[in-house]
Design an enzyme around this catalytic site. Structure first.
Site, PDB file in Angstrom:
ATOM      1  N   ASP A   1       2.268   2.344  -5.209  1.00  0.00           N
ATOM      2  CA  ASP A   1       1.787   1.929  -4.070  1.00  0.00           C
ATOM      3  C   ASP A   1       2.572   2.341  -2.815  1.00  0.00           C
ATOM      4  OD1 ASP A   1       0.017   0.491  -5.624  1.00  0.00           O
ATOM      5  OD2 ASP A   1       1.564  -1.290  -5.492  1.00  0.00           O
TER       6      ASP A   1
HETATM    7  N1  URA Z   1       2.951  -1.889  -9.821  1.00  0.00           N
HETATM    8  C1  URA Z   1       2.693  -2.487  -8.594  1.00  0.00           C
HETATM    9  O1  URA Z   1       2.207  -3.261  -8.333  1.00  0.00           O
HETATM   10  N2  URA Z   1       2.690  -1.400  -7.693  1.00  0.00           N
HETATM   11  C2  URA Z   1       3.304  -0.283  -7.917  1.00  0.00           C
HETATM   12  O2  URA Z   1       3.320   0.622  -7.197  1.00  0.00           O
HETATM   13  C3  URA Z   1       3.530   0.114  -9.204  1.00  0.00           C
HETATM   14  C4  URA Z   1       3.558  -0.637 -10.457  1.00  0.00           C
END
Ligand code: URA
Length: 234
Positions: free
Chosen positions: A103
């Site tokens: 993310d």
């Molecule tokens: N899980 C999440 O919620 N975000 C990420 O970036 C990776 C795994």
């Protein structure tokens, strides 16, 4: 065998046109002899040099990035910076892309490559490569949460495979999560399901490969041969 100008444009930072100019100018040697024709044929094992600097032919590269917050796991975006902006200038011509995604507000280990097979081998759901994360939660995690992670969770649109939650002894808002899938926001959603909000998330390992602790956020380096083998043996 391939044309010398193509070899250089793939293996060096120079474009095809720049390579052609360098060749015509006499700056390029093949096995010790100056070669001034861009269409001269060379093979991957020939010793090619530009101004005496050895150019090692490689088609693929594999980078480890310590992704900082604020960057999208993409190769271009109209609004936000993207992780490929962090690739050093001399490796840009390899046109790498991120292997899977983190993310925008997640930090940590992200691999970049231009090798589609590598991407597939690591990301294919069949492989179930474990990804490890460190998270800071808004409330202390409870031992029962670990049981819920281990059982696999119904998140509405899908049920997760069993995951792992370890609670830090020093501070129970600090947890280590392992999952073998990579669904959108999966760690955040699993934590939310047990009533905790993730305030900070960092990926610390993919399979047997840990993030190099000496890489500061925003820094990347090539994987070593040993690290590539570690990943292939997952
Ligand atoms: N899980 C999440 O919620 N975000 C990420 O970036 C990776 C795994």
């Amino acid at each position: 065998m391939m044309r010398l100008d193509k070899f250089l444009s793939e293996a060096s930072p120079y474009s095809r046109r720049e390579s052609e100019k360098l060749i015509r100018r006499g700056a390029v040697t093949v096995n010790g002899e100056t070669v001034s024709k861009p269409d001269a044929k060379v093979s991957e094992t020939d010793e090619v040099r530009i101004n005496r600097r050895l150019i090692v032919y490689r088609k693929y590269i594999y980078l480890m990035l310590n992704k900082p917050q604020g960057y999208l796991s993409a190769t271009e975006d109209k609004r936000d910076p993207v992780v490929t902006d962090l690739v050093p200038e001399d490796l840009r011509h390899f046109n790498v892309f991120p292997v899977g995604r983190l993310d925008k507000d997640t930090e940590g280990l992200l691999l970049l490559t231009n090798d589609g097979n590598f991407d597939h081998a690591l990301m294919s759901p069949k492989k179930q490569v474990t990804k490890r994360y460190f998270a800071i939660l808004d409330k202390p995690a409870e031992p029962a949460d670990a049981g819920l992670f281990a059982a696999g969770m119904d998140l509405g649109d899908f049920t997760t495979k069993p995951g792992k939650l370890e609670i830090s002894q020093d501070d129970p808002t600090h947890v280590f999560v392992e999952i073998s899938e990579g669904k959108f926001h999966q760690v955040k959603r699993m934590c939310e399901k047990v009533g905790k909000t993730v305030l900070f998330l960092k990926r610390t390992a993919i399979g047997a490969l840990p993030l190099d602790k000496s890489l500061k956020p925003g820094e990347c380096r090539e994987l070593t041969a040993e690290e590539l083998i570690l990943l292939q043996n997952n």
